[in-house]
Motif scaffolding. Structure first.
Motif: not given
Length: 271
Positions: A193, A197-198, A200-204, A206-207, A210
């Protein structure tokens, strides 16, 4: 010729890293299958919750400390009356590269992912010789191919676990002990997870997206659930695997079988 009957199934088990996703799933599976289970982890709160859930014995400890590992094994043997199965799932992905400023992270990654299992093997082996038992160590596909960027210590440790597994199998097979390793790919665990999370944040995204992104070129097109890896661990510790030792069981949906240079052809028309 009489066929050998193989080893009995797990009855007296110790699971390390039991507060983690795969460790807790493995402890639950062993308990469901009728084993008495001792569990250990550095996370005291999660460990006690799991012990209450499965009727297990909670033995909190730092698995990177050799003396603590010795005490855990002694307590497990005293409480259970012996050991016939040990499954070592402890591990953590500790970030660091091959730069001098990351040397401490490199050593910590080796402590958590390699040295703890080495200490454990030394302590449990006399008991497994007595019971003709089984030891399952936890490697990773990162031990077969390079892990993600920034995980040099994790990659080195998991590759070493595979070597340790094969050496232990050779050394202790003549005394009736089976030693194997499991190499998972991505699994839906707290460790996974964090990486997702990293991403999902980078690509915009959801987890869940991702996870799907990481599995897009894996033959089964998905990541594993903890219970699936637990099944691999308990199989290797069971009588059904009585002729299996020195083996590295890859459980990654087929990812390690794929040549990365060929994924560009994945959507090509099939002739």
């Amino acid at each position: 010729m009489t066929r050998p009957t193989g080893r009995r199934n797990s009855e007296l088990a110790l699971v390390t890293g039991a507060a983690g996703g795969v460790g807790s799933a493995t402890a639950r599976r062993l308990a469901e299958d009728g084993a008495r289970v001792a569990i250990t982890d550095i996370n005291v709160e999660r460990l006690k919750v799991l012990a209450d859930e499965i009727g297990g014995i909670a033995l909190p400890a730092d698995g990177t400390n050799g003396e603590a590992v010795r005490d855990v094994v002694a307590q497990a043997v005293a409480e259970l009356g012996g050991l016939d199965t040990v499954i070592a799932t402890q591990g953590a992905a500790i970030a660091g590269t091959a730069r001098p400023k990351h040397v401490d992270a490199y050593h910590k990654a080796l402590d958590v992912n390699l040295h703890g299992s080495y200490y454990l093997a030394g302590e449990v082996m006399p008991h497994l010789i007595e019971s003709q038992g089984s030891l399952v160590l936890f490697a990773s596909t990162a031990g077969l191919i390079a892990g993600p960027p920034g995980t040099v210590g994790y990659t080195a440790a998991k590759a070493a676990i595979i070597g340790v597994t094969r050496w232990l199998a050779r050394e202790y097979g003549p005394r009736g002990v089976q030693v194997n390793a499991v190499c998972p790919g991505w699994v839906r665990t707290p460790l996974g997870e964090g990486a997702m999370a990293h991403l999902s944040e980078r690509e915009g995204i959801t987890v869940d997206e991702a996870y799907a992104m990481t599995a897009q070129h894996v033959p089964l097109r998905r990541v594993a659930e903890p219970e699936e890896i637990a099944g691999c661990c308990t199989f290797l510790a069971s009588g059904d695997a009585s002729m299996v030792t020195g083996h590295v069981l890859v459980a990654d949906g087929g990812g390690a079988a794929v040549d990365a240079s060929t994924v560009v052809f994945d959507e090509a028309p099939q002739g």
